[in-house]
Design a protein around this motif. Structure first.
Motif, short mmCIF file in Angstrom:
data_model
loop_
_atom_site.label_atom_id
_atom_site.label_comp_id
_atom_site.label_asym_id
_atom_site.label_seq_id
_atom_site.Cartn_x
_atom_site.Cartn_y
_atom_site.Cartn_z
N UNK A 287 69.96 40.97 59.78
CA UNK A 287 71.26 40.39 60.12
C UNK A 287 71.07 39.02 60.78
N UNK A 288 72.14 38.24 60.73
CA UNK A 288 72.16 36.96 61.44
C UNK A 288 72.29 37.24 62.94
N UNK A 289 71.37 36.70 63.75
CA UNK A 289 71.38 36.99 65.18
C UNK A 289 72.57 36.35 65.89
N UNK A 290 73.19 35.32 65.31
CA UNK A 290 74.30 34.64 65.96
C UNK A 290 75.65 35.25 65.59
N UNK A 291 75.84 35.57 64.32
CA UNK A 291 77.15 36.06 63.87
C UNK A 291 77.15 37.55 63.53
N UNK A 292 75.99 38.23 63.58
CA UNK A 292 75.86 39.65 63.27
C UNK A 292 76.17 39.97 61.81
N UNK A 293 76.09 38.98 60.94
CA UNK A 293 76.41 39.17 59.54
C UNK A 293 75.24 39.87 58.84
N UNK A 294 75.55 40.90 58.06
CA UNK A 294 74.54 41.61 57.27
C UNK A 294 74.13 40.76 56.08
N UNK A 295 72.85 40.36 56.05
CA UNK A 295 72.38 39.49 54.98
C UNK A 295 71.56 40.24 53.94
N UNK A 296 70.79 41.24 54.37
CA UNK A 296 69.99 42.01 53.42
C UNK A 296 69.75 43.39 54.01
N UNK A 297 69.61 44.40 53.16
CA UNK A 297 69.40 45.77 53.63
C UNK A 297 68.91 46.62 52.48
N UNK A 298 68.27 47.73 52.84
CA UNK A 298 67.90 48.75 51.87
C UNK A 298 67.83 50.09 52.59
N UNK A 299 68.01 51.16 51.84
CA UNK A 299 68.01 52.51 52.39
C UNK A 299 66.61 53.07 52.36
#
Length: 401
Positions: A287-299
């Protein structure tokens, strides 16, 4: 005997010794000398040729400590001779490998719209192609389940994209009202205890029918895909959602990697047992540390069906997989002690990324004196390391990001 000898006396003794050696008296002279210092030589020669494992470990640690404690040296050395510099890098100006050329903010389809309503923002992540695929796969399942339309109940008809969006909207309302664990029949109750908006959108039987029959993958190829992918039932939609997240936003220079647990107690082969939900599905996120936006993920699906690369640890592979979209962007990654290792830092430096993290003292690269810095939670010593792009590394106390 006068122990103070001048140069003439020393030269005379050397000449006498060389003369006696030429006459064959050298061996006896040498024996006499050894007899005089025999106590010292015996003490040095009498030792056991067998060293236990603890003795070897202590000798290695002592030698490493002695080399690290050398005041003339400008470095610390870990147990595996990993080198740490005592001299911090100069911070007079921003280094070239820390310069970010991209500006954080909206991009792609999101940037083309000046003002967006909440529904338009939602449609940027769950696009029309995702909705159409879910409708297609769900109707495919219904047609295979109900071969003849005559045997279907009145609420068991095919769905369309409008009705699927209404279903997703009701799920969001249950989260807003904090009714996730509430009996669904109470939400549709007509005795003034339910919520009118649920009854106004669709009936209870129709909602439950969609809920139990919604499908996210192609049934005709499911078994083939399950042999190599444990997430075959949802992987296509999940990958499209994550791709939309990265296509509509440019993250800042600081990214954070961590894991979260989605509570789940159903039947699943890769269900994890962890806090705070005790049971659930573990998702690795960047996630973006400033805006908390999820940028990439996997289960996290546990042990993969295809064997991982054995030369790298599992946390290192997870971080490399998450940071792949930002290779060469000079951004900084922050992680906890589960992900942090010298191996990971070196690999990220090669990919054009820097790293800040907490590392435990049991790593082979850590010097023994580093553990005296401070005590972390649960009495576990830890270090907050700031690693530069140069070959040498600098340690210093830092607060958690």
């Amino acid at each position: 005997m006068n122990r103070r000898l001048n140069e003439n006396h020393i030269a005379q003794i050397i000449n006498d010794f060389s003369d006696s050696e030429s006459e064959g008296i050298g061996d006896t002279t040498q024996e006499n000398i050894l007899e005089e210092v025999g106590d010292i030589s015996d003490c040095e020669s009498i030792h056991s040729e067998h060293n236990s494992a603890s003795e070897i470990e202590e000798s290695d640690e002592s030698s490493a400590a002695e080399s690290a404690e050398d005041t003339t040296s400008n470095s610390f050395y870990g147990k595996n001779r990993f080198k740490w510099s005592k001299t911090p890098p100069h911070s007079s100006r921003i280094r070239q490998h820390n310069i970010i050329e991209e500006r954080a903010g909206l991009k792609g389809p999101a940037l083309s719209k000046n003002e967006m309503a909440p529904i338009e923002t939602w449609e940027l992540l769950l696009t029309d192609d995702i909705i159409q695929l879910i409708v297609q796969y769900t109707n495919q399942k219904l047609e295979a389940k109900y071969i003849s339309p005559l045997i279907r109940p009145y609420y068991a008809k095919n769905i369309d994209s409008c009705e699927l969006r209404a279903y997703f909207g009701l799920l969001l309302l249950t989260a807003i009202f904090k009714s996730n664990h509430e009996d669904v029949r109470s939400l549709w109750a007509s005795d003034y205890t339910g919520r009118d908006i649920f009854r106004g959108v669709m009936g209870l039987n129709r909602f439950l029918f969609i809920h139990f029959n919604i499908t996210f993958d192609d049934l005709s190829t499911r078994e083939q895909r399950k042999s190599t992918d444990k997430l075959a039932l949802i992987s296509e939609m999940f990958d499209k959602f994550i791709q939309n997240c990265s296509n509509n936003y440019t993250c800042s220079e600081y990214l954070c990697i961590d894991e979260m647990l989605v509570k789940f107690r159903g039947r699943c082969s890769f269900r994890s047992k962890s806090k705070p939900g005790k049971y659930g599905l573990k998702v690795q996120c960047m996630c973006d540390a400033k805006t908390h936006y999820l940028y990439n993920a996997f289960i996290n699906t546990g042990k993969p069906l295809i064997q991982r690369n054995s030369s790298q640890s599992v946390p290192t592979q997870d971080v490399l997989k998450l940071t792949e979209p930002v290779y060469g962007s000079n951004r900084n990654i922050t992680g906890d002690s589960w992900f942090t290792s010298i191996e990971l830092v070196d690999l990220l430096l090669q990919k054009g990324l820097t790293y800040v993290g907490t590392v435990r003292k049991n790593k082979r690269e850590i010097h023994v004196s580093f553990s005296l810095i401070r005590q972390g939670p649960w009495n576990l010593p830890y270090l907050d390391l700031y690693v530069t792009k140069h070959w040498y590394h600098t340690y210093q106390k830092r607060t958690r990001v």
